[in-house]
Write an enzyme that holds these catalytic residues in place. Structure first.
Site, PDB file in Angstrom:
ATOM      1  N   PHE A 144       0.823  -1.207   0.000  1.00 21.48           N
ATOM      2  CA  PHE A 144       0.000   0.000   0.000  1.00 21.48           C
ATOM      3  C   PHE A 144       0.856   1.255   0.000  1.00 21.48           C
ATOM      4  O   PHE A 144       1.813   1.365   0.784  1.00 21.48           O
ATOM      5  CB  PHE A 144      -0.872   0.062   1.266  1.00 21.48           C
ATOM      6  CG  PHE A 144      -1.894  -1.024   1.415  1.00 21.48           C
ATOM      7  CD1 PHE A 144      -3.151  -0.894   0.849  1.00 21.48           C
ATOM      8  CD2 PHE A 144      -1.606  -2.164   2.152  1.00 21.48           C
ATOM      9  CE1 PHE A 144      -4.106  -1.886   1.017  1.00 21.48           C
ATOM     10  CE2 PHE A 144      -2.558  -3.162   2.321  1.00 21.48           C
ATOM     11  CZ  PHE A 144      -3.810  -3.023   1.752  1.00 21.48           C
ATOM     12  N   ASP A 145       0.488   2.205  -0.833  1.00 15.19           N
ATOM     13  CA  ASP A 145       0.929   3.571  -0.623  1.00 15.19           C
ATOM     14  C   ASP A 145       0.263   4.049   0.671  1.00 15.19           C
ATOM     15  O   ASP A 145      -0.718   3.449   1.123  1.00 15.19           O
ATOM     16  CB  ASP A 145       0.501   4.437  -1.809  1.00 15.19           C
ATOM     17  CG  ASP A 145       0.773   5.907  -1.573  1.00 15.19           C
ATOM     18  OD1 ASP A 145       1.940   6.259  -1.301  1.00 15.19           O
ATOM     19  OD2 ASP A 145      -0.174   6.705  -1.658  1.00 15.19           O
TER      20      ASP A 145
END
Length: 211
Positions: free
Chosen positions: A8-9
């Site tokens: 995930f960003d």
């Protein structure tokens, strides 16, 4: 190949820092005598700060970075929260034995602070920040590093983000990609980069990895 790793960003993907980022840019630009529209300020969100401020004024870039970071850190608690269904989705992925990590273009102290305030810090198997790589997103180095630390195969990994940097870095690392519909960039903008999936809600991931 089934997905067994999700990366995930952070900002704009897991946690809502959009207002904080905008206010930090406004504070910095005001101090240094620049005026931009709200849309122009939103467009600065994504690339590393050094790239943004160097393009604007290479002589003042370091001072502008320092001003931005001081404002950003000081105001984290007033603005930051996790997006809807993020924590529930993360818990569900872990129950499915999915390995999860964060791949961010922020410095590690900012990543840690955001995860702590949003209540997400305890969940991740690896965290990659801009401090860990020579080439931040959209270069794939950070995604490669996260996969290496998790012993993950690219074809079984999905990179989730709210900006084209995330899609390009995941794709160029050989991973599948997912863009989030709640991005301030808008779905139409992100679809230009052909993500493998478009998430209307973070919980959509549960169906994707369960296939």
């Amino acid at each position: 190949m089934n997905i067994n790793t999700v990366l995930f960003d952070l900002d704009g993907t897991l946690i809502d820092t959009n207002e904080l980022i905008n206010e930090s840019f406004k504070h910095t630009f005001k101090k240094f005598g620049y005026t931009f529209t709200n849309k122009e300020i939103r467009d600065f969100n994504g690339p590393p700060l050094r790239d943004t401020f160097t393009k604007l004024n290479s002589n003042l870039a370091e001072e502008m970075i320092q001003t931005y970071r001081e404002h950003n850190f000081k105001n984290h608690e007033a603005y930051i929260k996790a997006f809807p269904n993020v924590e529930q989705t993360i818990k569900a992925l872990l129950e499915m034995d999915i390995k999860i990590g964060v791949v961010s273009a922020k410095m590690r102290p900012g990543v840690d602070l955001g995860l702590e305030i949003s209540g997400l810090a305890q969940y991740f198997d690896t965290i990659i920040s801009i401090d860990d790589v020579k080439n931040p997103k959209p270069h794939p180095e950070s995604v490669f590093l996260a996969m290496k630390e998790l012993n993950a195969k690219p074809a079984a990994t999905i990179m989730v983000g709210d900006n084209y940097h995330d899609i390009e870095s995941g794709r160029d690392a050989g991973a599948q990609t997912a863009a989030v519909a709640w991005s301030t960039k808008g779905k139409g903008f992100l679809q230009q980069y052909n993500p493998t999936y478009m998430l209307e809600d973070m919980s959509d991931l549960i169906k994707i990895v369960g296939v």
